[in-house]
Write a protein that holds these residues in place. Structure first.
Motif, short mmCIF file in Angstrom:
data_model
loop_
_atom_site.label_atom_id
_atom_site.label_comp_id
_atom_site.label_asym_id
_atom_site.label_seq_id
_atom_site.Cartn_x
_atom_site.Cartn_y
_atom_site.Cartn_z
N ALA A 1 16.56 -2.40 -10.60
CA ALA A 1 16.90 -1.46 -9.53
C ALA A 1 15.87 -1.54 -8.41
O ALA A 1 16.19 -1.45 -7.23
CB ALA A 1 17.00 -0.05 -10.08
N ALA A 2 14.59 -1.75 -8.81
CA ALA A 2 13.53 -1.83 -7.81
C ALA A 2 13.64 -3.10 -6.98
O ALA A 2 13.02 -3.22 -5.93
CB ALA A 2 12.16 -1.77 -8.50
N SER A 3 14.44 -4.05 -7.46
CA SER A 3 14.61 -5.29 -6.70
C SER A 3 15.84 -5.23 -5.80
O SER A 3 16.31 -6.25 -5.31
CB SER A 3 14.78 -6.47 -7.65
OG SER A 3 13.71 -6.55 -8.54
N ALA A 4 16.37 -4.02 -5.61
CA ALA A 4 17.63 -3.89 -4.87
C ALA A 4 17.54 -4.48 -3.46
O ALA A 4 18.46 -5.14 -2.98
CB ALA A 4 18.04 -2.43 -4.81
N ARG A 5 16.37 -4.28 -2.82
CA ARG A 5 16.25 -4.78 -1.45
C ARG A 5 16.31 -6.30 -1.42
O ARG A 5 16.96 -6.91 -0.56
CB ARG A 5 14.94 -4.29 -0.84
CG ARG A 5 14.86 -4.56 0.63
CD ARG A 5 13.70 -3.85 1.28
NE ARG A 5 13.83 -3.91 2.73
CZ ARG A 5 13.51 -4.96 3.44
NH1 ARG A 5 13.04 -6.02 2.84
NH2 ARG A 5 13.68 -4.97 4.75
N GLY B 1 5.45 2.34 -17.15
CA GLY B 1 6.35 1.37 -16.52
C GLY B 1 7.34 2.03 -15.60
O GLY B 1 7.49 1.64 -14.43
N SER B 2 7.97 3.08 -16.11
CA SER B 2 9.01 3.74 -15.34
C SER B 2 8.44 4.38 -14.08
O SER B 2 8.99 4.23 -12.98
CB SER B 2 9.64 4.82 -16.22
OG SER B 2 11.01 4.71 -16.20
N VAL B 3 7.34 5.11 -14.24
CA VAL B 3 6.77 5.83 -13.09
C VAL B 3 6.19 4.83 -12.08
O VAL B 3 6.33 5.02 -10.87
CB VAL B 3 5.69 6.84 -13.55
CG1 VAL B 3 5.05 7.53 -12.37
CG2 VAL B 3 6.30 7.86 -14.47
N MET B 4 5.58 3.76 -12.60
CA MET B 4 5.01 2.78 -11.67
C MET B 4 6.12 2.13 -10.84
O MET B 4 6.00 2.00 -9.62
CB MET B 4 4.22 1.73 -12.46
CG MET B 4 3.52 0.70 -11.60
SD MET B 4 2.48 1.44 -10.31
CE MET B 4 0.88 1.39 -11.08
N ARG C 1 6.55 2.48 -6.91
CA ARG C 1 6.60 1.30 -6.04
C ARG C 1 7.88 1.33 -5.20
O ARG C 1 7.88 0.93 -4.03
CB ARG C 1 6.59 0.01 -6.88
CG ARG C 1 5.35 -0.18 -7.67
CD ARG C 1 4.21 -0.68 -6.85
NE ARG C 1 4.42 -2.03 -6.40
CZ ARG C 1 3.47 -2.79 -5.89
NH1 ARG C 1 2.24 -2.31 -5.77
NH2 ARG C 1 3.71 -4.01 -5.49
N GLU C 2 8.93 1.79 -5.82
CA GLU C 2 10.20 1.82 -5.11
C GLU C 2 10.15 2.80 -3.94
O GLU C 2 10.79 2.60 -2.92
CB GLU C 2 11.30 2.23 -6.11
CG GLU C 2 12.68 1.79 -5.72
CD GLU C 2 13.70 2.25 -6.74
OE1 GLU C 2 14.87 2.16 -6.45
OE2 GLU C 2 13.30 2.73 -7.82
N ALA D 1 -1.41 2.60 5.77
CA ALA D 1 -0.86 1.50 6.55
C ALA D 1 -0.18 0.49 5.63
O ALA D 1 0.91 -0.02 5.94
CB ALA D 1 -1.97 0.82 7.36
N THR D 2 -0.81 0.23 4.49
CA THR D 2 -0.24 -0.72 3.53
C THR D 2 1.10 -0.20 3.02
O THR D 2 2.08 -0.93 2.93
CB THR D 2 -1.21 -0.90 2.34
OG1 THR D 2 -2.50 -1.16 2.86
CG2 THR D 2 -0.77 -2.03 1.43
N ALA D 3 1.11 1.10 2.68
CA ALA D 3 2.35 1.69 2.16
C ALA D 3 3.46 1.64 3.20
O ALA D 3 4.61 1.33 2.88
CB ALA D 3 2.09 3.13 1.72
N LEU D 4 3.10 1.90 4.44
CA LEU D 4 4.11 1.90 5.49
C LEU D 4 4.65 0.49 5.76
O LEU D 4 5.81 0.31 6.13
CB LEU D 4 3.52 2.46 6.80
CG LEU D 4 3.40 3.98 6.87
CD1 LEU D 4 2.60 4.39 8.10
CD2 LEU D 4 4.77 4.64 6.90
N ARG D 5 3.78 -0.49 5.54
CA ARG D 5 4.21 -1.88 5.78
C ARG D 5 5.03 -2.44 4.62
O ARG D 5 5.74 -3.42 4.77
CB ARG D 5 2.97 -2.77 5.98
CG ARG D 5 2.44 -2.80 7.41
CD ARG D 5 1.57 -4.01 7.63
NE ARG D 5 0.43 -4.03 6.73
CZ ARG D 5 -0.76 -3.50 7.00
NH1 ARG D 5 -0.94 -2.89 8.14
NH2 ARG D 5 -1.75 -3.58 6.15
N THR D 6 4.89 -1.80 3.44
CA THR D 6 5.53 -2.36 2.25
C THR D 6 7.04 -2.32 2.37
O THR D 6 7.61 -1.31 2.75
CB THR D 6 5.10 -1.56 0.99
OG1 THR D 6 3.69 -1.54 0.97
CG2 THR D 6 5.64 -2.22 -0.27
N GLU D 7 7.65 -3.44 2.03
CA GLU D 7 9.11 -3.49 2.07
C GLU D 7 9.64 -3.38 0.66
O GLU D 7 9.07 -3.90 -0.26
CB GLU D 7 9.56 -4.80 2.69
CG GLU D 7 9.30 -4.84 4.18
CD GLU D 7 9.94 -6.07 4.83
OE1 GLU D 7 10.27 -7.01 4.10
OE2 GLU D 7 10.12 -6.05 6.04
#
Lengths: 809, 231
Positions: free
Chosen positions: A310-314, A694-697, A701-702, A803-809
């Motif tokens: 699911a986290a790989s949806a993008r 695992g789940s929370v990480m 990240r998502e 800034a890193t979080a905002l840049r993360t896709e």
């Protein structure tokens, strides 16, 4: 015609090339995905390793505790009939010839044997100092090697004797059980007071020896004037019933002098003891843990794989935008999940196998059945099943992602936009809770399926902990609290002697106890064979005397006897005879019959639960030659237990008795089960916490872009950490509230099974062990597991730069 | 002369020992100014904005914003600094999709510990002033781009920051919405709000800004006041 065929061949070739091309591209994309997303891959490896190890260990455990005696008996080619021969009544050749008797399919021996008494040891371990005490009898067998066609003895530590001064001890051979290698034994009654060093520990499920030396050493160790003998072990074409074993024995001993056989042991007796003895409680207990472990592993693995995809949806959205078909997306996702999972499965197999070996060894030791071997089908099936689960979950999750519109998939990285949880979010926003807390509390509602899986993982962790605490507490009640002598300190006197203790020793011991100024009251017990109604000549009666009025065993129903002609009987005896409380049970000896009214049902596994407990006054007319079994002493208030013991032991020195602080029965069993339950609980809690991590990480990240936005508009790292932690807090509360009662229910379901295994109903004290405060703390364990699991991801969310979080896709 | 709200002194920002992405830059922005930072991609516009917002730290030099030495701030202090002194408007709005419009606007105030009642009044006033009060209970997904950007501006202003930073505020908008947002920024500046906006949009700069700073390869190549006529 040929041109058409050529064209078809060319088309097939082109299609194949296209398939190969797309396959290779997909593999490349999947590999890149797995290697670029290092954290995600690491989480998958960790979770797969933990789940795989737990599942494998649990499955091996389930296999290992399935009919452990029968497994070990088959593995060791156990002796179906063990006969002891008197060397003065039969020659070696005569005994050896019995191997050719009708029906014998395999045999071992004759092995020279003797019985040794009163040996001493330098064994002095914490909690067990035996240095000054002569120890009880030991059957010594002379055997050149552990292996053989019958009773293939398993060496569990050290090596087989190679020299005259070496000895191997049989596992479960109390009191030397657990002696470290190098412990020495001195035999003062043997010629030259020889000292032997323990060089090994071995297991014989057929219980053919207490210890082994080289064959030629037996005669040298035999005390002067003591007869030596031979031991012969047999397997037969048919020995499934007592009648068959009796017939086999008759066939084997045909033609030998009448008194040539001094002792005989049928494997059926050992099997019955293993199936109904105290150790029989272990399989249901470990079985429950095993099932919990397998279910938990499946839930954790499936939920984390699902979250990963699911986290790989993008990424899936991008691939679809580039022209990937849903089928290709599914294949790519499955491959991407498989790459780290294969590593996790491999690692988990290694850890699970190592853990299973250790656990099976401990279990085997507890059950006295050697070390159950690893089940090879399980070693193969569990990893394959784990990989199949990974692929199936990845395919299902990727199928869902593949069906998403490209735009929705590309919008990933933000909080899901569906209406789920919005109502909760809105309500929580209006509370007085700090905003990061209310945001965190609402988070699970945005992904209810994932939150449910995570909750379920924590639920299983709480169930395991609750069950383990309950079983430990029940065991404590069932073994330590064998007497309701709660007014004082329990002290047992065991007749451990430098020879079989005598009635004279018993009288001296009682005198010594009575003479102690600290003695308030005591109850002594003597067990002896007597015919018992419904049991026959093999029955046992244990009579109690002394001024103490407490029960020796926990009472399941009714009450302890209050005078003569009353009996308390274990559940097994009641079930076997069909008798009930209030009925009369008749015991007898030499034609004298004693009808006793059954007034109580006791939780008593001694004598396989087939003994009758009664007041000694009932049998006043019977002259006993057997010594006391034990004396339970109640001390006067304020008497120092250690000083009392020291004084009493000094007084007992001439009576072949020692006084120890009573632990009741099952001391070793309790220790091993305690260790097993701690190990299993820690493992399950660890796997549950891994699932949370695992789940929370993955969830964090998502949502990293949103976290960047929160931080950009003023959320501090501490507030961010609090938000992530509170996102699992509600799940922990729910999991605790569900898990603790379920753990209690599991305990209440398994404990009677454990009782049934030893043919007993468990007394209420053993069943009702949970205290309200304890239950509350166990329920809070859900929060603890969830928070511990979420600490890492929450810390990461707090630390990540805006800034890193905002840049993360 | 009004007090400077931003002061850059020899500020340099480099990434991983590469050439400077920005600087050295000396720049002073006075309160009440609306400064448009223009330049091609990679000229250092976003780096400049991130440094002002304490989203990033300079490699060297001093940055003072509203009296606060920004380059020394850690993550926590940076968050508190942004809450109190900076309002941020992003190209893609960055509204939280799962919160309704009102809750999105309230968020910075609630993070700062402002009581919900007080913050709600201020949020509704802002939403009303920006013409989106009718959407207070709606979720961002239902709003047009221009409306979302208005909500983002309301969120940026909820804590009454002395400085509003806007990163390509019209970059993701259609023509009608773009005009709408231009007017909004201009109005805000006319009400005294200091603004730094980073944009490619020359027309936006010309319409809304009182000053134009051009960057090329990380350096200021032009810094000029814009006349009222050009606005």
């Amino acid at each position: 015609m040929s041109r058409r065929r050529e064209r078809r061949r060319a088309e097939r070739h082109a299609a194949g090339a296209r398939r190969a091309g797309s396959g290779s591209v997909l593999r490349k994309v999947a590999r890149a995905g797995a290697s670029r997303r290092r954290l995600q891959s690491l989480i998958l490896i960790l979770v797969t390793t933990g789940s795989m190890a737990a599942a494998l260990l649990a499955a091996q455990l389930l296999a290992g505790v399935d009919a452990p005696f029968d497994q070990a008996f088959g593995r060791q080619q156990g002796s179906e009939l063990t006969l002891q021969y008197d060397a003065t009544a039969a020659t070696t050749a005569q005994v050896a010839a019995t191997a050719h008797a009708s029906g014998v399919t395999a045999s071992a021996g004759p092995f020279p044997t003797t019985v040794l008494n009163g040996y001493t040891t330098d064994l002095n371990m914490p909690g067990l100092d035996l240095t000054d005490f002569p120890l009880p009898q030991m059957q010594l067998i002379g055997r050149a090697a552990p292996g053989g066609p019958v009773d293939d003895v398993e060496l569990t530590a050290g090596h087989w004797p190679t020299a005259a001064n070496q000895i191997v001890i049989a596992e479960g051979s109390s009191p030397l059980d657990g002696s470290p290698m190098g412990t020495t034994l001195t035999f003062p009654h043997s010629p030259g007071d020889p000292t032997l060093t323990i060089v090994g520990v071995a297991n014989t499920v057929s219980q053919t020896a207490d210890a082994w030396v080289l064959p030629q050493e037996v005669s040298a160790l035999a005390p002067a004037g003591t007869a030596t003998g031979y031991e012969m072990l047999y397997r037969f074409a048919s020995a499934a019933t007592a009648a068959e074993v009796t017939a086999d024995r008759t066939a084997v001993t045909k033609g030998l002098p009448t008194h040539a056989v001094t002792d005989a042991e049928s494997w059926l007796t050992l099997q019955s003891a293993a199936q109904t003895g105290g150790n029989a409680i272990i399989p249901p207990f470990l079985g429950a843990f095993g099932i919990l472990g397998v279910i938990l592993s499946v839930i954790i693995l499936a939920s984390v794989i699902n979250a990963t995809v699911a986290a790989s949806a993008r990424r899936i959205g991008i691939l679809k935008a580039l022209g990937c078909t849903p089928a290709q997306v599914v294949r790519m996702s499955a491959m991407q999940a498989l790459i780290p999972c294969v590593a996790g499965v491999a690692l988990g197999t290694v850890f699970g196998t190592v853990g299973a070996l250790a656990l099976l060894s401990n279990t085997g030791q507890a059950l006295n059945v050697g070390t159950p071997p690893l089940s090879m089908p399980i070693e193969v099936l569990v990893p394959i099943s784990a990989l199949a689960l990974v692929v199936a979950t990845a395919v299902l999750a990727a199928g869902r992602a593949g069906r998403m519109s490209v735009l929705d998939a590309l919008a990933a990285g933000r909080t899901p936009t569906s209406g789920r949880g919005r109502a909760v979010q809105r309500r929580l926003a209006r509370t007085r809770l700090p905003r990061p807390v209310s945001l965190g509390l609402a988070a699970p509602f945005t992904r209810p399926a994932r939150a449910a899986a995570l909750t379920l993982a924590v639920v299983f962790g709480v169930i395991a902990a609750t069950f383990a605490v309950g079983v430990a507490s029940s065991l404590d009640h069932a073994t330590t609290d064998v007497s309701d002598n709660k007014g004082g300190v329990l002290v047992y006197i065991d007749a451990n002697a430098s020879g079989p203790p005598t009635a004279k020793d018993s009288a001296a011991a009682l005198k010594a106890v009575e003479a102690q100024p600290g003695t308030a009251a005591y109850v002594s017990s003597i067990s002896y064979p007597m015919s018992v109604q419904g049991v026959g000549e093999d029955g046992t009666v244990t009579e109690f005397s002394g001024g103490g009025a407490w029960s020796f065993y926990p009472i399941v129903s009714g009450h302890w006897f209050t005078g003569p002609n009353q009996a308390v009987v274990p559940t097994h005896l009641l079930r076997a005879t069909g008798l009930h409380l209030g009925d009369t049970i008749t015991v007898g000896e030499d034609g004298r019959l004693f009808p006793l009214t059954i007034v109580g049902e006791a939780f008593d596994t001694h004598q396989q639960g087939m003994e009758v407990l009664a007041d000694a006054a009932t049998f006043a007319s019977v002259q006993h030659t057997v010594p006391l079994g034990s004396i339970s002493i109640q001390l006067k208030p304020g008497v120092d237990q250690a000083a009392y013991l020291s004084s009493l032991n000094a007084a007992l020195s001439s009576s072949n008795s020692i006084a120890t602080v009573g632990q009741g029965g099952g001391g070793k069993l309790k220790l091993i089960m305690g260790a097993l339950s701690v190990m299993m609980t820690l493992m399950l809690v660890l796997v549950a916490a891994l699932g949370v991590i695992g789940s929370v990480m993955l969830d964090t990240r998502e949502r990293v872009h949103d976290i960047g936005v929160y931080k950009a508009i003023g959320m501090t790292p501490r507030q961010t950490t609090a938000m992530v932690l509170t996102s699992v807090l509600s799940l922990g509360i729910v999991a605790g509230a569900i898990g603790a009662p379920l753990g209690i229910a599991l305990h209440d379901y398994v404990m009677p099974l454990m009782g049934n295994a030893v043919q007993s109903t468990l007394p209420p004290d053993v069943l009702n062990v949970y205290q309200p405060l304890e239950v509350a703390l166990l329920a809070l364990g859900g929060i603890a597991i969830a928070l511990i699991g979420a600490l890492g991801p929450a810390g990461w969310a707090g630390r990540i730069r805006t800034a890193t979080a905002l840049r993360t896709e | 002369m009004t007090a400077p709200v931003i002061e850059f002194k020899q500020v340099v920002k480099s990434y991983e020992n590469g050439p400077p992405a920005l600087g050295p830059v000396d720049l002073t922005v006075s309160a009440g100014e609306a400064v448009a930072v223009l330049g091609p991609s990679g000229s250092g516009k976003s780096t400049l904005l991130n440094l002002i917002a304490a989203l990033d730290r300079p490699s060297s030099g001093e940055i003072t914003v509203d009296g606060v030495r920004v380059e020394r701030l850690g993550e926590a202090a940076g968050a508190k600094y942004r809450r109190a002194r900076i309002g941020m408007v992003f190209q893609f709005f960055n509204l939280i999709d799962d919160l309704c419009v009102l809750d999105n606007v309230l968020l910075p105030a609630q993070l700062a510990g402002v009581g919900r009642g007080e913050a709600r009044d201020r949020a509704l006033t802002l939403l009303s002033a920006l013409g989106v009060d009718g959407y207070a209970k709606h979720y961002p997904g239902r709003l047009s781009g221009g409306e979302r950007q208005r909500v983002a501006v309301a969120r940026a202003l909820i804590n009454r920051p002395p400085l509003l930073l806007a990163d390509e505020p019209t970059g993701a908008l259609d023509t009608a919405s773009r005009e709408d947002v231009k007017e909004l920024i201009k109005d805000l500046n006319e009400q005294g709000q200091s603004i730094v906006l980073v944009t490619h949009d020359e027309e936006l700069a010309a319409t809304c800004a009182t000053r134009e700073v051009r960057l090329l390869d990380g350096r200021v190549v032009s810094d000029r006041a814009l006349s009222a006529v050009s606005r």
